[in-house]
Write a protein that holds these residues in place. Structure first.
Motif, PDB file in Angstrom:
ATOM      1  N   PRO A   6       0.852  -1.204   0.000  1.00  0.00           N
ATOM      2  CA  PRO A   6       0.000   0.000   0.000  1.00  0.00           C
ATOM      3  C   PRO A   6       0.885   1.250   0.000  1.00  0.00           C
ATOM      4  O   PRO A   6       2.030   1.212   0.447  1.00  0.00           O
ATOM      5  CB  PRO A   6      -0.783  -0.106   1.312  1.00  0.00           C
ATOM      6  N   ASP A   7       0.353   2.361  -0.469  1.00  0.00           N
ATOM      7  CA  ASP A   7       1.128   3.606  -0.554  1.00  0.00           C
ATOM      8  C   ASP A   7       1.709   4.029   0.791  1.00  0.00           C
ATOM      9  O   ASP A   7       2.827   4.530   0.855  1.00  0.00           O
ATOM     10  CB  ASP A   7       0.274   4.731  -1.141  1.00  0.00           C
ATOM     11  N   THR A   8       0.963   3.819   1.874  1.00  0.00           N
ATOM     12  CA  THR A   8       1.468   4.214   3.193  1.00  0.00           C
ATOM     13  C   THR A   8       2.693   3.383   3.579  1.00  0.00           C
ATOM     14  O   THR A   8       3.643   3.909   4.164  1.00  0.00           O
ATOM     15  CB  THR A   8       0.383   4.064   4.283  1.00  0.00           C
ATOM     16  N   ALA A   9       2.686   2.103   3.244  1.00  0.00           N
ATOM     17  CA  ALA A   9       3.829   1.242   3.561  1.00  0.00           C
ATOM     18  C   ALA A   9       5.038   1.628   2.705  1.00  0.00           C
ATOM     19  O   ALA A   9       6.167   1.651   3.196  1.00  0.00           O
ATOM     20  CB  ALA A   9       3.465  -0.219   3.344  1.00  0.00           C
ATOM     21  N   LYS A  10       4.795   1.943   1.440  1.00  0.00           N
ATOM     22  CA  LYS A  10       5.885   2.388   0.568  1.00  0.00           C
ATOM     23  C   LYS A  10       6.510   3.673   1.102  1.00  0.00           C
ATOM     24  O   LYS A  10       7.720   3.841   1.102  1.00  0.00           O
ATOM     25  CB  LYS A  10       5.383   2.616  -0.867  1.00  0.00           C
ATOM     26  N   SER A  11       5.643   4.586   1.559  1.00  0.00           N
ATOM     27  CA  SER A  11       6.120   5.853   2.107  1.00  0.00           C
ATOM     28  C   SER A  11       6.950   5.609   3.370  1.00  0.00           C
ATOM     29  O   SER A  11       8.008   6.213   3.552  1.00  0.00           O
ATOM     30  CB  SER A  11       4.926   6.754   2.419  1.00  0.00           C
ATOM     31  N   TYR A  12       6.493   4.729   4.233  1.00  0.00           N
ATOM     32  CA  TYR A  12       7.229   4.396   5.458  1.00  0.00           C
ATOM     33  C   TYR A  12       8.591   3.797   5.121  1.00  0.00           C
ATOM     34  O   TYR A  12       9.610   4.184   5.701  1.00  0.00           O
ATOM     35  CB  TYR A  12       6.415   3.429   6.314  1.00  0.00           C
ATOM     36  N   ASP A  15      10.882   6.485   3.749  1.00  0.00           N
ATOM     37  CA  ASP A  15      11.341   7.353   4.841  1.00  0.00           C
ATOM     38  C   ASP A  15      12.404   6.659   5.692  1.00  0.00           C
ATOM     39  O   ASP A  15      13.386   7.281   6.099  1.00  0.00           O
ATOM     40  CB  ASP A  15      10.172   7.791   5.717  1.00  0.00           C
TER      41      ASP A  15
END
Length: 120
Positions: A6-12, A15
């Motif tokens: 998911p996009d949130t996991a990719k972002s994490y 980061d």
């Protein structure tokens, strides 16, 4: 696997790796690895020479290593930093030549019963 996160996991993950580069801190768990001997297609008879070593890395570590390699390789190739047989791991280069030279040295030492010293 990373493409399907998911996009949130990719972002994490992005980061986490960016912070690691910026702070020069690599998690301790990423500095250790276990090598697993995988038996070749024939009986291995408990000899390590009859196995292929493989190191399994977690996905985040693999991604960070890939990013570092791509960045370093680009600079090393552009500026022709590595010379002699030190270039073998770079894109467009081969390990064939250094391995052939090393094999010839080993065969010569065996054939003429010469001592062989290797400095690492």
């Amino acid at each position: 696997m990373i493409k399907h996160l998911p996009d949130t996991a990719k972002s994490y993950l992005r980061d986490l790796i960016s912070l690691s580069f910026a702070s020069s801190f690599i998690p301790l768990a990423w500095k250790d690895a276990t090598i697993y001997p995988i038996p070749k297609p024939h009986d291995w008879n408990c000899y390590l020479k009859n196995t292929r070593p493989i190191t399994l890395l977690d996905t985040a570590r693999k991604l960070m290593t890939r990013i570092m390699y791509n960045r370093l390789a680009k600079v090393l190739v552009e500026h022709n930093v590595l010379q002699g047989n030190n270039y073998a791991g770079l894109p467009g280069c081969s390990c064939e030549h250094p391995i052939t030279i090393f094999d010839a040295i080993l065969n010569d030492a065996k054939a003429h019963d010469k001592p062989l010293f290797i400095q690492i």
